[in-house]
Design a protein around this motif. Structure first.
Motif, mmCIF file in Angstrom:
data_model
loop_
_atom_site.group_PDB
_atom_site.id
_atom_site.type_symbol
_atom_site.label_atom_id
_atom_site.label_comp_id
_atom_site.label_asym_id
_atom_site.label_seq_id
_atom_site.Cartn_x
_atom_site.Cartn_y
_atom_site.Cartn_z
ATOM 1 N N PRO A 16 0.811 -1.223 0.000
ATOM 2 C CA PRO A 16 0.000 0.000 0.000
ATOM 3 C C PRO A 16 0.842 1.270 0.000
ATOM 4 C CG PRO A 16 -0.556 -1.399 1.920
ATOM 5 C CD PRO A 16 0.526 -2.098 1.151
ATOM 6 N N GLN A 17 2.019 1.219 0.664
ATOM 7 C CA GLN A 17 2.873 2.417 0.686
ATOM 8 C C GLN A 17 3.443 2.696 -0.699
ATOM 9 O OE1 GLN A 17 5.194 2.852 4.645
ATOM 10 N NE2 GLN A 17 4.932 0.666 4.386
ATOM 11 N N LYS A 40 13.570 -1.233 2.367
ATOM 12 C CA LYS A 40 14.484 -0.666 3.359
ATOM 13 C C LYS A 40 15.928 -0.972 2.962
ATOM 14 C CE LYS A 40 11.565 -1.452 7.453
ATOM 15 N NZ LYS A 40 10.789 -2.676 7.388
ATOM 16 N N PHE A 42 19.856 -1.145 4.744
ATOM 17 C CA PHE A 42 20.670 -1.136 5.960
ATOM 18 C C PHE A 42 22.129 -1.077 5.545
ATOM 19 C CE2 PHE A 42 16.847 -3.618 6.699
ATOM 20 C CZ PHE A 42 16.368 -3.140 7.910
ATOM 21 N N LYS A 64 17.228 -13.702 10.862
ATOM 22 C CA LYS A 64 16.795 -13.598 12.256
ATOM 23 C C LYS A 64 16.109 -12.287 12.606
ATOM 24 C CE LYS A 64 19.697 -17.017 14.499
ATOM 25 N NZ LYS A 64 20.872 -17.265 15.350
ATOM 26 N N LEU A 65 16.445 -11.208 11.895
ATOM 27 C CA LEU A 65 15.892 -9.916 12.322
ATOM 28 C C LEU A 65 15.625 -8.918 11.203
ATOM 29 C CD1 LEU A 65 15.078 -8.092 14.729
ATOM 30 C CD2 LEU A 65 17.424 -7.316 14.841
ATOM 31 N N LEU A 66 16.617 -8.697 10.327
ATOM 32 C CA LEU A 66 16.493 -7.567 9.397
ATOM 33 C C LEU A 66 15.323 -7.706 8.428
ATOM 34 C CD1 LEU A 66 20.240 -6.813 8.563
ATOM 35 C CD2 LEU A 66 18.788 -5.826 10.338
ATOM 36 N N ASN A 68 11.614 -9.879 7.454
ATOM 37 C CA ASN A 68 10.572 -10.840 7.829
ATOM 38 C C ASN A 68 10.332 -11.679 6.578
ATOM 39 O OD1 ASN A 68 8.268 -12.279 8.272
ATOM 40 N ND2 ASN A 68 7.149 -10.609 9.252
ATOM 41 N N VAL A 70 8.568 -13.945 5.770
ATOM 42 C CA VAL A 70 7.190 -14.278 5.377
ATOM 43 C C VAL A 70 6.752 -13.356 4.231
ATOM 44 C CG1 VAL A 70 4.770 -14.307 6.146
ATOM 45 C CG2 VAL A 70 6.564 -15.116 7.671
ATOM 46 N N ILE A 71 7.186 -12.105 4.311
ATOM 47 C CA ILE A 71 6.727 -11.117 3.329
ATOM 48 C C ILE A 71 7.862 -10.420 2.572
ATOM 49 C CG2 ILE A 71 4.490 -10.546 4.361
ATOM 50 C CD1 ILE A 71 5.913 -8.238 5.866
ATOM 51 N N LEU B 59 11.908 -0.898 13.018
ATOM 52 C CA LEU B 59 12.156 -1.987 12.068
ATOM 53 C C LEU B 59 10.839 -2.506 11.497
ATOM 54 C CD1 LEU B 59 14.341 -3.626 10.614
ATOM 55 C CD2 LEU B 59 14.168 -5.319 12.434
ATOM 56 N N ARG B 60 10.081 -3.238 12.310
ATOM 57 C CA ARG B 60 8.710 -3.646 11.951
ATOM 58 C C ARG B 60 7.961 -3.763 13.265
ATOM 59 N NH1 ARG B 60 12.124 -7.210 9.566
ATOM 60 N NH2 ARG B 60 11.730 -8.635 11.277
ATOM 61 N N ILE B 64 11.266 -6.155 17.287
ATOM 62 C CA ILE B 64 12.305 -6.131 18.325
ATOM 63 C C ILE B 64 11.792 -6.856 19.572
ATOM 64 C CG2 ILE B 64 13.890 -4.667 19.639
ATOM 65 C CD1 ILE B 64 14.328 -4.260 16.699
ATOM 66 N N ARG B 67 12.233 -10.516 19.867
ATOM 67 C CA ARG B 67 13.571 -11.007 20.202
ATOM 68 C C ARG B 67 13.973 -10.578 21.612
ATOM 69 N NH1 ARG B 67 11.520 -10.541 14.982
ATOM 70 N NH2 ARG B 67 12.589 -12.013 13.629
ATOM 71 N N GLU B 96 5.842 -12.315 14.464
ATOM 72 C CA GLU B 96 7.290 -12.106 14.332
ATOM 73 C C GLU B 96 8.086 -13.232 14.986
ATOM 74 O OE1 GLU B 96 9.474 -10.072 12.928
ATOM 75 O OE2 GLU B 96 8.128 -8.714 11.886
ATOM 76 N N GLY B 102 2.051 -15.966 9.129
ATOM 77 C CA GLY B 102 1.653 -14.727 8.462
ATOM 78 C C GLY B 102 2.350 -13.498 9.010
ATOM 79 N N ALA B 103 1.835 -12.323 8.615
ATOM 80 C CA ALA B 103 2.416 -11.056 9.039
ATOM 81 C C ALA B 103 1.319 -9.993 9.064
ATOM 82 C CB ALA B 103 3.525 -10.637 8.077
ATOM 83 N N MET B 105 0.627 -6.334 8.059
ATOM 84 C CA MET B 105 1.207 -5.291 7.217
ATOM 85 C C MET B 105 0.497 -3.962 7.437
ATOM 86 S SD MET B 105 2.029 -7.396 3.823
ATOM 87 C CE MET B 105 2.899 -5.962 3.269
ATOM 88 N N ARG B 106 1.054 -2.902 6.840
ATOM 89 C CA ARG B 106 0.457 -1.575 6.914
ATOM 90 C C ARG B 106 -1.008 -1.629 6.465
ATOM 91 N NH1 ARG B 106 2.983 3.219 7.899
ATOM 92 N NH2 ARG B 106 3.593 1.861 9.611
ATOM 93 N N LEU B 110 -3.603 3.063 4.677
ATOM 94 C CA LEU B 110 -2.369 3.733 5.110
ATOM 95 C C LEU B 110 -2.500 4.557 6.379
ATOM 96 C CD1 LEU B 110 -0.869 4.916 1.697
ATOM 97 C CD2 LEU B 110 -0.156 2.972 3.063
ATOM 98 N N PHE B 150 -1.695 -10.671 6.485
ATOM 99 C CA PHE B 150 -1.273 -11.256 5.221
ATOM 100 C C PHE B 150 -0.605 -12.600 5.460
ATOM 101 C CE2 PHE B 150 1.982 -12.351 2.195
ATOM 102 C CZ PHE B 150 1.333 -12.196 0.977
#
Lengths: 79, 225
Positions: A16-17, A40, A42, A64-66, A68, A70-71, B59-60, B64, B67, B96, B102-103, B105-106, B110, B150
């Motif tokens: 969407p963005q 993004k 890094f 592990k982090l940066l 996801n 899944v997407i 980040l998302r 964080i 973890r 996460e 799944g996830a 999302m925005r 928006l 999603f």
């Protein structure tokens, strides 16, 4: 060693963005923009001087982090 | 016997007190407050990851927090078959960590949405909603920016086939564009639930209604049989 990690949405995942940015560009009069996908970046500085080690470490960081996974997809570039 | 519960607070959580209030109101037992930097959980039946903006959503959303030091204990707790509930930011943490697929999302529109939706109890085949009426539609507040659920086609199909969509936005009230109007899902075993809406914010007449109580009574096993 400096490296750049780029994280982008997988194809098929709605963005969407990106769509909104696409609309923004059209509103500014930029014709011929077929699509925009946002992501993004890094910039990472690593202690190691070995490119293979760096790539392996960065891949683990992405898993592990940066990113996801899944997407998102990630790409690693040693600078 | 009513359940004992714990609520984990992360830097940036903001619904942990509302959650503790709803849990105590329903069970009569004050929940234990756990800090994200702790590494062990108290002896409870239910652990809740509350809403908010843990770590500023950097980040998302939930990335964080997923973890954080406490999360290994949460993973073990879930693997033992005990109950884990994630609401809003807590749902984002659960996806996460991989405890849920799944996830989030925005939102498709928006914008941050803060309003009331109608929620359908779409499944009662889990340990949280088994005391609720299947198909019942109730009022529930939402407040989120990243609630657009999603997952890939196979995962969505599995969630539907295995009756793991606990809640759906009803009557055209989907505030975020989530696939199949999904508002909440469970894991395969039915002991981990993630949901975007905030039932803890509709349990007291002072909040404008008590529609959320039925959920807590069911989840905490205090529902009249």
């Amino acid at each position: 060693m400096k490296a750049r990690v780029t994280v982008t949405l997988k194809s098929g995942v709605l963005d969407p963005q990106g769509k909104a940015i696409e609309g923004g560009l059209a509103a500014l009069g930029f014709a011929g923009v077929d699509s925009v996908r946002q992501g993004k970046v890094f910039d990472v500085e690593l202690a190691t001087a070995n490119a293979d080690t760096a790539k392996a470490e960065l891949a683990e960081m992405c898993e592990k982090l940066l990113a996801n996974t899944v997407i998102e997809n990630y790409a690693i570039e040693i600078l | 016997m009513p359940m004992k519960s714990a609520v984990i607070t992360f830097p940036g959580s903001n619904r942990e007190r509302d959650m503790m209030y709803a849990l105590e109101l329903t069970s009569g037992i004050a929940p234990v407050s756990v800090w994200h930097a702790d590494t062990t959980l108290p002896d409870v039946d239910l652990v809740v990851l509350p809403g908010g903006f843990s770590y500023g959503d950097y980040l998302r959303s939930g990335a964080i927090a997923a973890r954080a030091p406490i999360m290994d204990a949460v993973r073990d707790f879930a693997e033992k078959g005990r109950l884990v509930l994630g609401v809003c930011n807590g749902f984002q943490m659960l996806t996460e960590t991989g405890l849920l697929p799944g996830a989030l999302m925005r939102n498709a529109g928006l914008t941050f949405v803060c309003r009331e939706v109608m929620l359908e109890t779409a499944s009662t085949a889990n340990r949280f909603t088994d005391g609720m009426a299947r198909g019942a539609v109730w009022r529930c507040p939402v407040a989120h920016h990243d609630g657009n659920y999603f997952a890939d086609t196979d995962t969505i199909q599995a969630l539907e086939d295995e009756d793991r969509v606990a809640f759906r936005y009803a009557r055209g009230t989907n505030p975020n564009g989530s696939i199949n109007d999904i508002a909440g899902i469970t894991n395969k075993r039915g002991n981990v639930l993630g949901m975007m809406p905030h039932p803890e914010n509709l349990v007291d007449p002072l909040q404008g209604g008590i529609d959320g109580r039925a959920f807590f009574e069911s989840a905490l096993g205090t529902v009249a049989a």
